[in-house]
Write a protein that holds these residues in place. Structure first.
Motif, short mmCIF file in Angstrom:
data_model
loop_
_atom_site.label_atom_id
_atom_site.label_comp_id
_atom_site.label_asym_id
_atom_site.label_seq_id
_atom_site.Cartn_x
_atom_site.Cartn_y
_atom_site.Cartn_z
N ASP A 1 35.55 -61.36 -1.80
CA ASP A 1 34.45 -60.43 -2.06
C ASP A 1 34.93 -59.16 -2.73
O ASP A 1 34.27 -58.64 -3.65
CB ASP A 1 33.75 -60.07 -0.75
CG ASP A 1 33.00 -61.24 -0.14
OD1 ASP A 1 32.50 -62.09 -0.89
OD2 ASP A 1 32.93 -61.31 1.11
N LEU A 2 36.08 -58.65 -2.31
CA LEU A 2 36.50 -57.33 -2.76
C LEU A 2 37.46 -57.35 -3.94
O LEU A 2 37.87 -56.29 -4.43
CB LEU A 2 37.13 -56.57 -1.59
CG LEU A 2 36.18 -56.31 -0.40
CD1 LEU A 2 36.84 -55.39 0.61
CD2 LEU A 2 34.84 -55.75 -0.84
N ARG A 3 37.82 -58.55 -4.43
CA ARG A 3 38.63 -58.58 -5.66
C ARG A 3 37.80 -58.98 -6.87
O ARG A 3 38.30 -59.02 -7.99
CB ARG A 3 39.82 -59.52 -5.51
CG ARG A 3 39.46 -60.99 -5.32
CD ARG A 3 40.72 -61.83 -5.19
NE ARG A 3 40.38 -63.23 -4.93
CZ ARG A 3 41.23 -64.23 -5.02
NH1 ARG A 3 42.49 -63.99 -5.38
NH2 ARG A 3 40.85 -65.46 -4.78
N PRO B 1 34.54 -57.72 -8.97
CA PRO B 1 33.67 -56.53 -9.07
C PRO B 1 32.21 -56.83 -8.80
O PRO B 1 31.53 -56.04 -8.13
CB PRO B 1 33.89 -56.06 -10.51
CG PRO B 1 35.24 -56.58 -10.87
CD PRO B 1 35.39 -57.88 -10.16
N ARG C 1 30.95 -59.31 -6.96
CA ARG C 1 30.77 -59.59 -5.55
C ARG C 1 30.89 -58.31 -4.72
O ARG C 1 30.21 -58.13 -3.71
CB ARG C 1 31.77 -60.65 -5.08
CG ARG C 1 31.39 -62.04 -5.55
CD ARG C 1 32.39 -63.10 -5.15
NE ARG C 1 32.49 -63.32 -3.71
CZ ARG C 1 33.08 -64.36 -3.15
NH1 ARG C 1 33.62 -65.31 -3.93
NH2 ARG C 1 33.14 -64.49 -1.85
N THR C 2 31.77 -57.40 -5.15
CA THR C 2 31.92 -56.13 -4.44
C THR C 2 30.63 -55.32 -4.49
O THR C 2 30.19 -54.74 -3.49
CB THR C 2 33.08 -55.32 -5.03
OG1 THR C 2 34.29 -56.07 -4.92
CG2 THR C 2 33.24 -53.99 -4.31
N VAL D 1 28.29 -56.81 -2.07
CA VAL D 1 28.62 -56.44 -0.69
C VAL D 1 28.05 -55.07 -0.36
O VAL D 1 27.43 -54.87 0.69
CB VAL D 1 30.15 -56.46 -0.49
CG1 VAL D 1 30.54 -55.74 0.80
CG2 VAL D 1 30.67 -57.89 -0.47
#
Length: 535
Positions: free
Chosen positions: A314-316, A318, A320-321, A324
């Motif tokens: 999720d956090l790698r 952009p 998906r971030t 989130v």
């Protein structure tokens, strides 16, 4: 030295128990209460976002950033000991997991002679504190200040872990704080609507406007003022200014298992020979102050995931971030609501044991160590923790300067029982991870890795990578033996008008995360203080 007046009760430390005490002791309006906190207000937004604890792990604005002395059984490494330096204390920076411990823990306290601390004695205070999302029953309370909530949604990795545990013979358990602790399931958390609820939010915020409660932040307590073997006040520093206040009733230390023994020793209460060596005048030679430190050691196992379903993914990415963030902002759901244990388990390394001796925290992300960046691959973590360590260490001041951190020595892995249990915990995790339910997700074991197969290699891994799971306790423990610091009513032995009410009073560390038990201690302490005042 500026005088701040006289109060019925002065509470030192606005952490898990201190906020409880401030609320309960000021509740009637009859008592004037002063609450002193060395840190500042809980304004950092990451405090209130559950996954934000990772951002607070190395933040000196809210964290004391303690380190242990070099640990001989951990390859000479210094181990991080984060402690909250903010309203709410460590409940503002912890992993939000709500675990009380086992019935056997509290019955064990009672068996040591601490009348009133058996499981049946403390259960009413757990229930009083709790606002259980599932409603009240024989084990849980509803309507209390502290919300206890279910995870906001299930996760496929957690479901697979729980199923794999069942395949390994571990029962499913949807309530680790109910009739039995053993089993695998989801953790409940101290959160509400996807936001952290620290002791400051739960207990202090509703009480702040009471005219009989004064809260002072940035107040570094330098000593308890003791006259003729009675605590009569405290002194503290706020920047360059020095203050004092008098207590007509009691001084209550609630600064935690590191802060409380430090303040006692700086006040001349502690092991006399050590105080003399550090240049502190001995007021009361009390050998147990700072002794008997216990903490839980955790050993992390990291896995590569076959599917891109982890927080790492999720956090790698952009896009998906952004998703989130938007999901949390508008729905209060998703990865930002994840606690330091999403799912977990309580296991027995030997079926002959009466209760679980291993706790597992299962998390849908991976790092090399807490506070570091997430791995660049799809990863998840399962850490194992020995619940009833035999090893005991100490917290001792190094100098008379209250700004200097004390020497913290948990003495990890000092006994064969502790070493064996940690190795067996890793082996249990491997049995669970070998279950068919994990096969769609588990690509490979990254740490410790399949090459470390025998007990000697696994113990070496524990020594090389083991770290605290941040439950320091027992440094001003309850007991009527020569090492006891407080009696069963939490009064410091040999000093009138002085009590301790925090995790340092535990005779032995509870079998699980410590916050819930420390809130209970605050509730029970407040009830005893008010009862004694009216008698």
């Amino acid at each position: 030295m500026r005088e701040r007046g006289s109060f019925d009760y002065i509470i030192v430390g606005a952490g898990s128990a201190g906020c409880v005490l401030a609320n309960r002791l000021s509740e009637s309006g009859r008592h004037r209460v002063l609450l002193l906190e060395a840190g500042g207000a809980d304004l950092n937004p990451w405090i209130h976002i559950p996954l934000g604890y990772g951002k607070l792990f190395t933040d000196p604005s809210v964290n004391w950033l303690y380190e242990t002395e070099p640990q001989s059984a951990l390859d000479g490494r210094r181990i991080r000991q984060p402690r909250g330096k903010v309203l709410g204390g460590s409940s503002s920076i912890n992993g939000l997991v709500y675990i009380r411990g086992q019935r056997q823990d509290f019955d064990g306290w009672r068996q040591r002679g601490n009348v009133g601390w058996g499981y049946d004695d403390v259960l009413p205070y757990f229930r009083k504190a709790e606002n259980q999302a599932r409603g009240a029953d024989a084990f849980h309370g509803a309507g209390g200040p502290l919300p206890v909530s279910d995870q906001c949604e299930p996760h496929p990795l957690c479901e697979a872990f729980i199923d794999a545990a069942q395949q390994a013979g571990v029962p499913r358990n949807d309530d680790f704080n109910g009739a039995e602790q053993e089993g695998a399931g989801y953790y409940q958390t101290t959160s509400r609507g996807g936001m952290r609820v620290s002791s400051a939010v739960a207990y202090l915020n509703p009480a702040k406007r009471r005219p009989n409660l004064v809260v002072v932040t940035r107040a570094l307590v330098t000593r308890v003022v003791i006259e003729a073997r009675r605590a009569v006040g405290v002194e503290w520093r706020r920047g360059e200014e020095r203050f004092t206040a008098r207590a007509s009733g009691e001084v209550i230390l609630a600064s935690g298992a590191i802060g409380t023994p430090q303040i006692l020793q700086l006040s001349g209460v502690g092991p006399g020979a050590h105080l003399q060596r550090t240049g502190v005048e001995v007021v009361h030679d009390l050998a147990g102050v700072g002794a008997d430190l216990q903490d839980h050691l955790q050993v992390r196992m990291v896995y590569r995931c076959k599917q891109a379903v982890t927080v790492n993914d999720d956090l790698r990415n952009p896009l998906r971030t952004l998703g989130v963030g938007a999901r949390y902002l508008f729905q209060r759901k998703g990865p930002l609501t994840v606690s330091a244990g999403y799912a977990g388990a309580f296991l027995r390394t030997d079926p002959r044991l009466a209760s679980p001796d291993i706790q597992v925290h299962f998390i849908n992300f991976s790092t090399t160590k807490m506070g570091d960046r997430l791995h660049g691959f799809s990863g998840f973590t399962a850490s194992t923790c020995h619940l009833q360590p035999e090893s005991r260490g100490a917290v001792m001041i190094k100098t008379p300067d209250p700004h200097d951190a004390p020497a913290i020595d948990p003495n990890y892995l000092a006994t064969e029982t502790d070493r064996r249990a940690n190795v067996e915990g890793l082996k249990l995790m491997r049995r669970i991870m070998a279950g068919a339910a994990m096969a769609p997700f588990l690509d490979s074991e990254i740490e410790p890795g399949p090459d470390l197969a025998d007990d000697a290699a696994l113990l070496a891994y524990c020594r090389a990578t083991g770290s605290s799971i941040y439950h320091p306790t027992c440094t001003a423990r309850m007991g009527d033996d020569p090492g006891g610091v407080v009696d069963a009513r939490l009064r410091v032995r040999g000093i009138d008008g002085l009590r301790v009410a925090d995790g340092s009073i535990m005779p032995a560390v509870v079998s699980g995360n410590s916050h819930a038990a420390i809130v209970m201690i605050g509730e029970k302490a407040a009830a005893m203080i008010l009862e004694d005042a009216s008698s």
